[in-house]
Design a protein around this motif. Structure first.
Motif, mmCIF file in Angstrom:
data_model
loop_
_atom_site.group_PDB
_atom_site.id
_atom_site.type_symbol
_atom_site.label_atom_id
_atom_site.label_comp_id
_atom_site.label_asym_id
_atom_site.label_seq_id
_atom_site.Cartn_x
_atom_site.Cartn_y
_atom_site.Cartn_z
ATOM 1 N N LEU A 1 1.601 31.355 -10.570
ATOM 2 C CA LEU A 1 1.606 29.886 -10.518
ATOM 3 C C LEU A 1 1.672 29.210 -11.892
ATOM 4 O O LEU A 1 2.373 28.187 -12.030
ATOM 5 C CB LEU A 1 0.380 29.395 -9.742
ATOM 6 N N PRO A 2 0.998 29.702 -12.937
ATOM 7 C CA PRO A 2 1.122 29.027 -14.245
ATOM 8 C C PRO A 2 2.565 29.011 -14.779
ATOM 9 O O PRO A 2 2.977 28.037 -15.422
ATOM 10 C CB PRO A 2 0.219 29.864 -15.155
ATOM 11 N N SER B 1 4.342 26.280 -13.000
ATOM 12 C CA SER B 1 3.955 24.976 -13.570
ATOM 13 C C SER B 1 4.696 24.721 -14.871
ATOM 14 O O SER B 1 5.214 23.610 -15.101
ATOM 15 C CB SER B 1 2.446 24.949 -13.827
ATOM 16 N N LEU C 1 7.480 21.684 -15.680
ATOM 17 C CA LEU C 1 7.273 20.769 -16.802
ATOM 18 C C LEU C 1 8.500 20.753 -17.720
ATOM 19 O O LEU C 1 8.897 19.703 -18.252
ATOM 20 C CB LEU C 1 6.033 21.188 -17.606
ATOM 21 N N LEU D 1 5.998 19.519 -8.902
ATOM 22 C CA LEU D 1 4.823 19.696 -9.766
ATOM 23 C C LEU D 1 3.556 19.241 -9.061
ATOM 24 O O LEU D 1 2.514 19.890 -9.149
ATOM 25 C CB LEU D 1 4.994 18.905 -11.070
ATOM 26 N N VAL E 1 2.549 21.961 -6.578
ATOM 27 C CA VAL E 1 1.975 23.132 -7.254
ATOM 28 C C VAL E 1 0.577 22.808 -7.789
ATOM 29 O O VAL E 1 -0.361 23.615 -7.680
ATOM 30 C CB VAL E 1 2.894 23.607 -8.405
ATOM 31 N N LEU E 2 0.444 21.585 -8.357
ATOM 32 C CA LEU E 2 -0.853 21.171 -8.915
ATOM 33 C C LEU E 2 -1.919 21.100 -7.824
ATOM 34 O O LEU E 2 -3.087 21.446 -8.057
ATOM 35 C CB LEU E 2 -0.717 19.820 -9.612
ATOM 36 N N ASN F 1 -2.948 24.582 -7.206
ATOM 37 C CA ASN F 1 -3.719 25.045 -8.365
ATOM 38 C C ASN F 1 -5.134 24.475 -8.382
ATOM 39 O O ASN F 1 -6.089 25.165 -8.746
ATOM 40 C CB ASN F 1 -3.002 24.678 -9.665
ATOM 41 N N LEU G 1 -3.753 23.080 -14.132
ATOM 42 C CA LEU G 1 -2.302 23.206 -14.151
ATOM 43 C C LEU G 1 -1.867 24.629 -14.490
ATOM 44 O O LEU G 1 -0.918 25.167 -13.910
ATOM 45 C CB LEU G 1 -1.713 22.215 -15.182
ATOM 46 N N PHE G 2 -2.598 25.262 -15.431
ATOM 47 C CA PHE G 2 -2.222 26.611 -15.856
ATOM 48 C C PHE G 2 -3.228 27.672 -15.402
ATOM 49 O O PHE G 2 -3.164 28.816 -15.850
ATOM 50 C CB PHE G 2 -2.073 26.642 -17.380
#
Length: 529
Positions: free
Chosen positions: A142-143, A146, A150, A163, A166-167, A170, A255-256
């Motif tokens: 996942l990171p 992301s 971006l 985004l 995904v966020l 996350n 996010l990461f």
């Protein structure tokens, strides 16, 4: 400024008991979780309670760090018949006794581990760690997704919706992992401190054992510093940053997925370095325990370093005293190939003396310090049956509890290792005839071979049966015109005086009761002989 304040506190506290509260649940965690098979003898919970060792520990403990406090507790509950361990402790203690500057410098470093969170360091090498779930591979992907989105945003603004999706995922994972992080937010930053403290102490030539294992352990933990510093930062952020900064940092971490990735990476590293963490923990604990012993000795009116002899079944004590009694009376005793039968009235000092023997036998073999002018003993384990109560929950009577406790001692007496058996009023829960008969048989059995028995009794009949294999001693009170006085002095031989009825009289019992008691006593006494 802070260091000078700590130094002043250390100087003021040297030689004095602590005034702080004791969190025994956390203090005992290192002892409770460490492997027991590596020690010759663990002091059982029963013996620990019989000897009032919580109170003894609070008096003996002068450690500065929580690591040292846990290590000292474990040391007082484990007896190892290893001469090098005792000599190492004694050498370190004498080094601190002789050098106040060194003592204070080391104390300042140890104070960095005085926070309550330092209690959790031992869990890092003694307890199992969290394992990542089967689906954790998703967290690793996942990171990158992301980061890719971006990168696309300036060229493809609609990617914002991807985004956002995904966020959302996350954030769910990020907050799922929060509870995992909280479990280690206390211990991992303290592990960094532990290693730093060890490095500072090792700079002192006299405190550096120069063993490859210790130096390698410190270096290997240093390698983890970068990864573990995140937890130190996280702990600081929770307490110091403002709301806006916290929102931004949480967004970036989510996010990461920084937290779950770092957490399980660090736990994997810690898991691989359990031996190294244990080595550094033991070293710092050993240093603090020696410093604590130096402080203890400073505050005592008199003490001695015991002589641990290879001669079997030997115990010599001169001016022995109980550490928790104000203005204690010292007593002396010499035993060679004998055990001890103590007689005397209640409150005359029998049980206290038995506890004093047990406490000093343990301290002699753990911190090499005794409350006496002289103490000589052979290496021995310590077992006791002093404080026995009914177990109402399991419906065990007082007598049945006694039977089980004494049976455990009989089992331990099968060992070739010398044992010290401490007993107070054997088989109180049954009638006189069977108590004397069973008591004589059990004491004769326990006294076999290398073992030493200290037993108190009100049954004078036992003295006749055991006088050949037990040395007889007694405590007695002095009944004056209108009061009772105790001198708490151990006296050789059997108790001759009988003052129980006189004590009843002094406490205002009716004359009729006193006369009948005396009359009956005169009839019973000859019959019992």
């Amino acid at each position: 400024m802070i260091q000078s304040k700590i130094k002043a506190q250390l100087q003021a506290g040297y030689g004095k008991p602590k005034s702080e509260s004791f969190d025994f649940f956390r203090i005992e965690q290192f002892f409770a979780n460490r492997p027991k098979e590596k020690t010759n003898h663990c002091i059982s919970d029963k013996t620990y309670q019989d000897l009032d060792f919580d109170e003894v520990f609070m008096f003996v403990d002068r450690t500065i760090s929580k690591v040292g406090q846990q290590y000292l507790y474990a040391r007082l509950r484990t007896i190892d018949f290893v001469d090098s361990k005792i000599s190492q402790h004694e050498n370190l203690t004498k080094t601190f006794q002789a050098d106040s500057e060194l003592r204070e410098d080391v104390g300042i470093h140890l104070s960095n581990l005085s926070h309550q969170n330092a209690y959790y360091i031992s869990s890092l090498f003694l307890k199992p760690h969290l394992q990542p779930p089967d689906w954790f591979w998703i967290v690793k992907i996942l990171p990158f997704i992301s980061a890719f989105i971006l990168f696309l945003l300036p060229f493809y603004p609609q990617a914002f919706f991807f985004l956002f999706g995904v966020l959302t995922i996350n954030y769910v994972i990020h907050y799922w992992n929060k509870n995992n992080v909280y479990q280690y937010i206390a211990s991992i930053p303290q592990l960094l401190r532990l290693n730093q403290v060890a490095k500072e102490i090792l700079k002192h030539e006299r405190l550096n054992p120069k063993t490859d294992a210790l130096n390698q352990a410190v270096n290997r933990l240093d390698e983890m510093g970068y990864s573990m510093s995140f937890f130190k930062l996280e702990s600081k952020l929770q307490s110091e940053v403002g709301m806006i900064v916290e929102v931004i940092t949480e967004l970036l971490k989510a996010l990461f997925l920084i937290e779950p990735l770092l957490l399980f990476r660090v736990l994997n590293q810690i898991d691989a370095k359990r031996t190294q963490i244990a080595t550094v923990f033991h070293y710092v604990g050993m240093i603090d325990t020696a410093l604590s012993t130096a402080s203890l000795r400073k505050g005592l009116t008199h003490y001695c370093q015991p002589v641990i002899t290879k001669t079997e079944k030997k115990l010599i004590a001169t001016d022995l005293y109980h550490p928790l009694i104000s203005n204690p009376v010292g007593n002396s005793i010499t035993l060679v190939n004998k055990s001890v039968l103590l007689t005397g009235s209640n409150m005359s000092g029998k049980t206290t003396f038995i506890r004093t023997i047990g406490i000093n036998c343990i301290l002699a073999q753990t911190i090499h310090t005794c409350f006496a002018n002289e103490f000589v003993l052979s290496p021995m384990r310590v077992f006791s049956a002093i404080r026995i109560t009914d177990d109402l929950l399991s419906e065990k009577s007082y007598y049945f509890e006694e039977v089980l406790t004494i049976k455990a001692m009989i089992d331990e007496s099968q060992s070739d290792i010398t044992s010290l058996f401490l007993l107070d009023e054997l088989f109180k829960g049954t009638n006189t005839v069977e108590r004397v008969a069973a008591g004589k048989a059990v004491l004769t059995y326990l006294n076999k071979g290398k073992h030493i028995v200290f037993v108190s009794t009100h049954d004078i009949e036992l003295t006749d049966y055991l006088k050949d294999t037990f040395d007889l001693y007694h405590f007695t009170e002095v009944v004056e015109t209108d009061k009772i006085a105790f001198d708490y002095k151990l006296k050789k031989g059997n108790l001759k005086t009988r003052n129980a009825i006189r004590i009843l009289e002094l406490n205002g019992y009716p004359g009729e009761v006193i006369r009948e008691a005396r009359s009956l006593s005169e009839k019973i006494a000859p019959a019992s002989h």
